[in-house]
Design a protein around this motif. Structure first.
Motif, short mmCIF file in Angstrom:
data_model
loop_
_atom_site.label_atom_id
_atom_site.label_comp_id
_atom_site.label_asym_id
_atom_site.label_seq_id
_atom_site.Cartn_x
_atom_site.Cartn_y
_atom_site.Cartn_z
N ALA A 123 -23.13 -12.86 -11.10
CA ALA A 123 -21.85 -13.48 -10.72
C ALA A 123 -20.69 -12.51 -10.93
CB ALA A 123 -21.63 -14.75 -11.53
N ILE A 124 -20.71 -11.80 -12.06
CA ILE A 124 -19.66 -10.81 -12.33
C ILE A 124 -19.68 -9.71 -11.28
CG2 ILE A 124 -18.90 -9.01 -13.95
CD1 ILE A 124 -19.88 -10.82 -16.22
N PHE A 125 -20.88 -9.26 -10.93
CA PHE A 125 -21.02 -8.23 -9.90
C PHE A 125 -20.42 -8.70 -8.58
CE2 PHE A 125 -23.50 -7.23 -6.10
CZ PHE A 125 -23.25 -5.87 -5.98
N ALA A 126 -20.76 -9.92 -8.16
CA ALA A 126 -20.28 -10.45 -6.88
C ALA A 126 -18.75 -10.52 -6.86
CB ALA A 126 -20.88 -11.83 -6.63
N ILE A 127 -18.16 -10.94 -7.98
CA ILE A 127 -16.70 -11.06 -8.05
C ILE A 127 -16.05 -9.67 -8.04
CG2 ILE A 127 -14.78 -11.80 -9.50
CD1 ILE A 127 -16.60 -14.10 -10.47
N LEU A 128 -16.61 -8.74 -8.82
CA LEU A 128 -16.04 -7.39 -8.87
C LEU A 128 -16.08 -6.71 -7.50
CD1 LEU A 128 -17.39 -5.93 -12.24
CD2 LEU A 128 -15.03 -6.51 -11.67
N LEU A 129 -17.22 -6.82 -6.82
CA LEU A 129 -17.35 -6.19 -5.51
C LEU A 129 -16.37 -6.82 -4.52
CD1 LEU A 129 -18.83 -4.17 -3.72
CD2 LEU A 129 -20.50 -5.95 -3.20
N THR A 130 -16.21 -8.13 -4.59
CA THR A 130 -15.27 -8.82 -3.71
C THR A 130 -13.84 -8.33 -3.94
OG1 THR A 130 -16.64 -10.82 -3.61
CG2 THR A 130 -14.30 -11.07 -3.09
N VAL A 131 -13.46 -8.19 -5.20
CA VAL A 131 -12.10 -7.75 -5.54
C VAL A 131 -11.85 -6.32 -5.05
CG1 VAL A 131 -10.55 -7.16 -7.44
CG2 VAL A 131 -11.86 -9.28 -7.51
N VAL A 132 -12.80 -5.43 -5.29
CA VAL A 132 -12.64 -4.02 -4.87
C VAL A 132 -12.55 -3.92 -3.35
CG1 VAL A 132 -13.69 -1.74 -4.87
CG2 VAL A 132 -13.78 -3.13 -6.93
N LEU A 133 -13.43 -4.62 -2.65
CA LEU A 133 -13.40 -4.59 -1.18
C LEU A 133 -12.09 -5.17 -0.66
CD1 LEU A 133 -17.06 -5.69 -0.33
CD2 LEU A 133 -16.06 -3.42 -0.07
N PHE A 134 -11.59 -6.20 -1.31
CA PHE A 134 -10.31 -6.79 -0.91
C PHE A 134 -9.18 -5.78 -1.06
CE2 PHE A 134 -6.35 -8.66 -2.52
CZ PHE A 134 -5.93 -9.36 -1.39
N LEU A 135 -9.14 -5.07 -2.18
CA LEU A 135 -8.07 -4.10 -2.42
C LEU A 135 -8.12 -2.95 -1.41
CD1 LEU A 135 -8.12 -3.95 -6.33
CD2 LEU A 135 -6.46 -5.11 -4.86
N ILE A 136 -9.32 -2.49 -1.09
CA ILE A 136 -9.47 -1.42 -0.10
C ILE A 136 -9.00 -1.91 1.27
CG2 ILE A 136 -11.15 -0.01 1.16
CD1 ILE A 136 -12.79 0.14 -1.40
N THR A 137 -9.40 -3.12 1.64
CA THR A 137 -9.00 -3.68 2.93
C THR A 137 -7.50 -3.89 2.99
OG1 THR A 137 -11.13 -4.83 3.03
CG2 THR A 137 -9.42 -5.54 4.59
N LEU A 138 -6.92 -4.33 1.88
CA LEU A 138 -5.46 -4.51 1.80
C LEU A 138 -4.74 -3.19 2.05
CD1 LEU A 138 -2.95 -6.22 1.10
CD2 LEU A 138 -3.37 -5.66 -1.31
N ALA A 139 -5.24 -2.12 1.43
CA ALA A 139 -4.63 -0.80 1.61
C ALA A 139 -4.75 -0.32 3.05
CB ALA A 139 -5.28 0.20 0.65
N MET A 140 -5.92 -0.51 3.65
CA MET A 140 -6.13 -0.06 5.02
C MET A 140 -5.31 -0.87 6.01
SD MET A 140 -7.97 2.50 4.52
CE MET A 140 -8.09 2.92 6.26
N SER A 141 -5.12 -2.14 5.74
CA SER A 141 -4.30 -2.96 6.64
C SER A 141 -2.85 -2.51 6.60
CB SER A 141 -4.41 -4.44 6.25
OG SER A 141 -3.78 -4.69 5.00
N ALA A 142 -2.40 -2.06 5.43
CA ALA A 142 -1.03 -1.55 5.31
C ALA A 142 -0.89 -0.23 6.06
CB ALA A 142 -0.67 -1.38 3.84
N ILE A 143 -1.90 0.64 5.94
CA ILE A 143 -1.87 1.93 6.63
C ILE A 143 -1.81 1.74 8.15
CG2 ILE A 143 -3.20 4.02 7.13
CD1 ILE A 143 -4.22 3.90 4.25
N PHE A 144 -2.60 0.79 8.66
CA PHE A 144 -2.65 0.56 10.10
C PHE A 144 -1.63 -0.48 10.58
CE2 PHE A 144 -6.68 2.62 9.39
CZ PHE A 144 -6.90 3.33 10.57
N LYS A 145 -0.77 -0.91 9.65
CA LYS A 145 0.31 -1.85 9.99
C LYS A 145 -0.24 -3.10 10.70
CE LYS A 145 4.02 1.58 10.28
NZ LYS A 145 3.28 2.66 9.62
N ALA A 146 -1.28 -3.66 10.13
CA ALA A 146 -1.88 -4.87 10.69
C ALA A 146 -0.97 -6.07 10.44
CB ALA A 146 -3.25 -5.11 10.06
N SER A 147 -0.99 -6.99 11.38
CA SER A 147 -0.23 -8.22 11.21
C SER A 147 -0.91 -9.10 10.17
CB SER A 147 -0.13 -8.97 12.54
OG SER A 147 -1.43 -9.40 12.96
N ARG A 148 -0.24 -10.19 9.78
CA ARG A 148 -0.83 -11.09 8.79
C ARG A 148 -2.14 -11.67 9.29
NH1 ARG A 148 2.19 -16.54 6.91
NH2 ARG A 148 1.55 -17.12 9.02
#
Length: 301
Positions: free
Chosen positions: A61-86
């Motif tokens: 369960a801890i693994f699943a949550i940690l991986l989800t959080v890390v992937l979310f942060l990476i996706t958040l950063a990439m969406s900002a770089i590519f100026k994605a809409s909400r």
């Protein structure tokens, strides 16, 4: 070639669903709903009832949550770089964070590692389902045309019978409450039907996908995160966890899966760039035909 043969049975079932949808046409939502609400709970119950409760559950369960959080942060950063809409950001989250651990990952694990690995795969499938139907619905709602609240998202999660089936299995196993063999035979019949059904559903969903006006840059970014970065991050996280090599192998395989097919239904429900989400699912699934054997090779399977 032997690595490809591991996923070949899965691809055959996908193809049957794909061809059936193209030639006949089915009500995909009804079949998918039946698999989710009628069949999968029996599979979850049987798995948790027949699997001894250990501290490994907590680490998974801890693994699943940690991986989800890390992937979310990476996706958040990439969406900002590519100026994605909400709306595009929400669609990217659905494609990059939530993997197809159920109707793709579990069968691959079954053919690659056998029944022991499959039981672990079902456990992570249940956890991913909970995350997808809570966080996934939340992000889809904030990026979609509908304005669902957090309370409404929580209510959707609480209506999932799979949760209660898993809890029932854990409770009965913990207290060592026996179930008559004839009853378990009935449970097993439905449980065994769930995996091939959801595999057929994925083939049907792929047949219904259409690429209209999508941003191919975002599709490429999400595909890289989902197919390449996810299993690498999973391997890094697991190096710090006291889990058996079998469990770690299963978790890495599950993390390498393409975007979850159910995210397309969530995107459609909330009108959250459904074309972008569905095309991402299609692209990552096609890439996985090559990428999954590569992952299996590096895992020594």
């Amino acid at each position: 070639m032997s690595l490809f043969l591991i996923i070949l049975p899965v691809l055959i079932v996908f193809s049957i669903g794909f061809i059936g949808q193209k030639c006949i046409g089915f009500d995909i939502k009804s079949i998918s709903t039946a698999a989710l609400y009628l069949m999968s709970p029996f599979l979850a119950f049987r798995t948790f009832y027949t699997t001894p409760l250990t501290k490994d559950y907590l680490y998974i369960a801890i693994f699943a949550i940690l991986l989800t959080v890390v992937l979310f942060l990476i996706t958040l950063a990439m969406s900002a770089i590519f100026k994605a809409s909400r709306s595009e950001f929400s669609a990217m989250i659905l494609g990059a964070v939530f993997m197809n651990s159920g109707n793709y990952g579990a069968p691959v694990v079954l053919f690659a590692l056998g029944a022991a690995g499959f039981d672990i795969a079902v456990i992570i499938m249940v956890l991913h389902s909970l995350l997808m139907n809570s966080l996934g619905i939340f992000f889809a709602s904030i990026g979609g045309s509908q304005k669902a609240t957090i309370q409404q998202s929580i209510q959707k999660v609480l209506r999932m019978p799979l949760i209660y089936a898993a809890l029932a299995g854990i409770t009965l196993e913990f207290y060592h409450i026996p179930i008559p063999k004839t009853v378990m035979d009935g449970v097993s019949l439905v449980a065994e039907a769930s995996i091939p059904t959801v595999m057929l559903v994925l083939g049907m969903q792929l047949a219904a996908i259409s690429a209209k006006k999508v941003d191919y840059r975002l599709v490429s970014v999400v595909s890289i995160i989902r197919i390449v970065l996810s299993p690498i991050l999973a391997a890094v996280i697991l190096t710090f966890m006291p889990l058996s090599s079998l469990i770690k192998t299963v978790l890495i395989i599950q993390s390498a899966m393409p975007a979850a097919a159910n995210t397309t239904m969530i995107a459609l429900q909330f009108d959250t760039e459904p074309d972008l989400v569905s095309f991402t699912t299609f692209v990552t699934t096609i890439i996985s035909i090559v990428s999954i054997p590569v992952v299996l090779y590096f895992l020594g399977i």
